[in-house]
Design a protein around this motif. Structure first.
Motif, mmCIF file in Angstrom:
data_model
loop_
_atom_site.group_PDB
_atom_site.id
_atom_site.type_symbol
_atom_site.label_atom_id
_atom_site.label_comp_id
_atom_site.label_asym_id
_atom_site.label_seq_id
_atom_site.Cartn_x
_atom_site.Cartn_y
_atom_site.Cartn_z
ATOM 1 N N ASN A 293 -7.632 21.908 -8.281
ATOM 2 C CA ASN A 293 -6.531 21.144 -8.103
ATOM 3 C C ASN A 293 -6.910 19.891 -7.302
ATOM 4 O O ASN A 293 -7.214 19.742 -6.244
ATOM 5 C CB ASN A 293 -5.566 21.765 -7.027
ATOM 6 N N ALA A 294 -6.921 18.819 -8.117
ATOM 7 C CA ALA A 294 -7.289 17.431 -7.800
ATOM 8 C C ALA A 294 -6.003 16.577 -7.230
ATOM 9 O O ALA A 294 -5.176 16.425 -8.054
ATOM 10 C CB ALA A 294 -8.283 16.734 -8.621
ATOM 11 N N VAL A 295 -6.008 16.286 -6.009
ATOM 12 C CA VAL A 295 -5.002 15.272 -5.463
ATOM 13 C C VAL A 295 -5.512 13.615 -5.562
ATOM 14 O O VAL A 295 -6.605 13.499 -5.407
ATOM 15 C CB VAL A 295 -4.298 15.717 -4.315
ATOM 16 N N PHE A 296 -4.527 12.887 -6.076
ATOM 17 C CA PHE A 296 -5.031 11.626 -5.954
ATOM 18 C C PHE A 296 -3.680 10.760 -5.752
ATOM 19 O O PHE A 296 -2.518 11.293 -5.872
ATOM 20 C CB PHE A 296 -5.819 11.224 -7.026
ATOM 21 N N ILE A 297 -3.628 9.562 -5.290
ATOM 22 C CA ILE A 297 -2.694 8.518 -4.962
ATOM 23 C C ILE A 297 -2.682 7.255 -5.565
ATOM 24 O O ILE A 297 -3.753 6.864 -5.764
ATOM 25 C CB ILE A 297 -2.345 8.641 -3.303
ATOM 26 N N MET A 298 -1.683 6.323 -5.409
ATOM 27 C CA MET A 298 -1.879 4.857 -5.486
ATOM 28 C C MET A 298 -1.255 4.083 -4.421
ATOM 29 O O MET A 298 -0.407 5.068 -3.599
ATOM 30 C CB MET A 298 -1.163 4.529 -6.864
ATOM 31 N N ASP A 299 -1.555 3.152 -3.942
ATOM 32 C CA ASP A 299 -0.741 2.483 -2.786
ATOM 33 C C ASP A 299 0.431 2.015 -3.203
ATOM 34 O O ASP A 299 1.404 1.698 -2.411
ATOM 35 C CB ASP A 299 -1.674 1.219 -2.324
ATOM 36 N N ASN A 300 0.906 1.899 -4.669
ATOM 37 C CA ASN A 300 1.880 1.445 -5.002
ATOM 38 C C ASN A 300 3.095 2.319 -5.661
ATOM 39 O O ASN A 300 2.686 2.919 -6.645
ATOM 40 C CB ASN A 300 1.535 0.245 -5.980
ATOM 41 N N ALA A 301 4.229 2.640 -4.839
ATOM 42 C CA ALA A 301 4.984 3.796 -5.466
ATOM 43 C C ALA A 301 5.453 3.164 -7.012
ATOM 44 O O ALA A 301 5.883 4.166 -7.680
ATOM 45 C CB ALA A 301 6.354 3.811 -4.490
ATOM 46 N N GLU A 302 5.909 1.870 -7.091
ATOM 47 C CA GLU A 302 6.292 1.759 -8.481
ATOM 48 C C GLU A 302 5.183 2.145 -9.374
ATOM 49 O O GLU A 302 5.645 2.455 -10.666
ATOM 50 C CB GLU A 302 6.526 -0.012 -8.467
ATOM 51 N N LEU A 303 4.113 1.630 -9.270
ATOM 52 C CA LEU A 303 3.011 1.965 -10.111
ATOM 53 C C LEU A 303 3.053 3.505 -10.507
ATOM 54 O O LEU A 303 2.464 3.759 -11.489
ATOM 55 C CB LEU A 303 1.450 1.100 -9.864
#
Ligand SMILES: *Cc1c(COP(=O)(O)O)cnc(C)c1O
Length: 356
Positions: A293-303
């Protein structure tokens, strides 16, 4: 084309679905559905026997380790384990690595004393504890080998903790080679990596049982299930059949060593891509990242929203992060092909190019 990254219930091999549906209509050319045969018949008994034998073979278990198929999901094991192994005046050691470990700890406290042998709660469960402190008098040490929600995995198992080792392996069971005989109890809900929801695999070293000083209800005492060969009451017949089909598939793939190589290749492809794209960020300590299970994010909620919509359009299911964490999570269980990971990483690169 659908790419199924669901966390659980999750992807299984297509041939498993085909054979399972066949068995619902006409099980082994008997003219009967698997759903309408008695569990103590000569029709079903071989299913259970073969499933048990395949678990033993694939995990290379010795004769002290018994294989059980039980009801109630991994969540039932959170309480069944301490009920069978922890006396009221005793201590059990638990590692606190995420949502699932925390649930196991909560239940254990109902039965005895709990010592936290190592915790990463302070860094929001983004790593695995570097050091453990286990009392030698502890009844056992409990670890969650793979934290399905946090996205961490134990890559070095604390085999030498000095006390019996118990593991919740729900989300990485049969995904990699481990020294399974060095665990005294392993449990896993089937619906992540080995079958359909409704059955739980329990592997237990029978020598650790029978030591607690409490009365255990019949259905919750592992010894009764061992004595009755997982037929203490009606077992989850169909779910066990799906497990059998998945185990047969796994064996045909070359067993655990072969699937581990494929899982490693998938995880490498994903994480290498993640690390080259500044738009996407991996919050988990690199050495503790889960291969399942790989989790990842972006800094930008819209993107983030835009990327999720794009995934949906491209047939990628289950990419949204767990509701408690946000961002993204993809699950790369045994049945997921590297082509699905490639499709996702290509999409990430494409998206990063457009928005970088
Ligand atoms: C999914 C999961 C559970 C809960 O399993 P149920 O079968 O729903 O009770 C427990 N532990 C881990 C690590 C899980 O991934």
């Amino acid at each position: 084309m659908i790419h199924n990254f669901n966390a659980g219930p999750s992807i299984l091999p297509k041939e498993v679905f085909e054979k399972a549906s066949q068995a619902v209509l006409n099980f082994n050319d008997t003219g009967l559905s698997i759903l309408e045969i008695g569990h103590r018949t000569t029709l079903f008994q071989p299913v259970l026997d073969e499933a048990r034998a395949l678990v033993k073979e694939l995990m290379q278990l010795d004769n002290d380790h018994e294989v059980l198929f039980l009801h109630g999901g991994a969540t039932t094991q959170f309480m069944q384990v301490p009920m069978n192994l922890l006396s009221e005046n005793e201590l059990a050691s638990y590692t606190e690595t995420g949502t699932w470990a925390a649930k196991a700890i909560k239940e254990a406290k109902l039965f005895g004393h709990v010592e936290i042998a190592g915790s990463t709660k302070e860094n929001n469960y983004t790593s695995i504890p570097e050091e453990l402190s286990v009392s030698p008098t502890s009844a056992y040490l409990h670890i969650t080998t793979n934290e399905t929600i946090a996205g961490t995995q134990w890559h070095a198992i604390p085999y030498d903790c000095g006390v019996p080792l118990v593991a919740d392996m729900s989300s990485d069971i049969l995904s990699r080679q481990l020294d399974f005989n060095r665990f005294d109890l392993i449990y896993a809900g089937a619906q992540k990596n080995m079958g359909a929801a409704g059955v739980n695999l329990v592997v237990v070293n029978k020598n650790i049982l029978g030591k607690v000083n409490r009365a255990i209800p019949t259905i919750l005492d592992y010894r009764n299930h061992i004595a009755e060969g997982s037929m203490l009451n009606t077992p989850p017949v169909f779910a066990i059949y799906v497990v059998l089909l998945t185990l047969r598939w796994l064996k045909a793939q070359g067993g655990v060593p072969a699937i581990e190589l494929r899982n490693n290749a998938k995880a490498s492809l994903f994480y290498e891509t993640l690390d080259t794209l500044p738009l996407f960020k991996g919050p988990i300590a690199k050495e503790d990242r889960s291969k399942m299970n790989a989790v990842f994010i972006m800094d930008n909620a819209e993107l983030e929203k835009e990327f999720l919509e794009l995934c949906k359009k491209e047939g990628m299911i289950g990419v949204k992060g767990h509701r408690s964490v946000g961002g993204f999570r993809i699950s790369m269980y045994n049945a997921l092909t590297i082509d699905s990971v490639k499709a996702l990483t290509d999409l990430m690169k494409h998206f990063a190019q457009q928005h970088g």
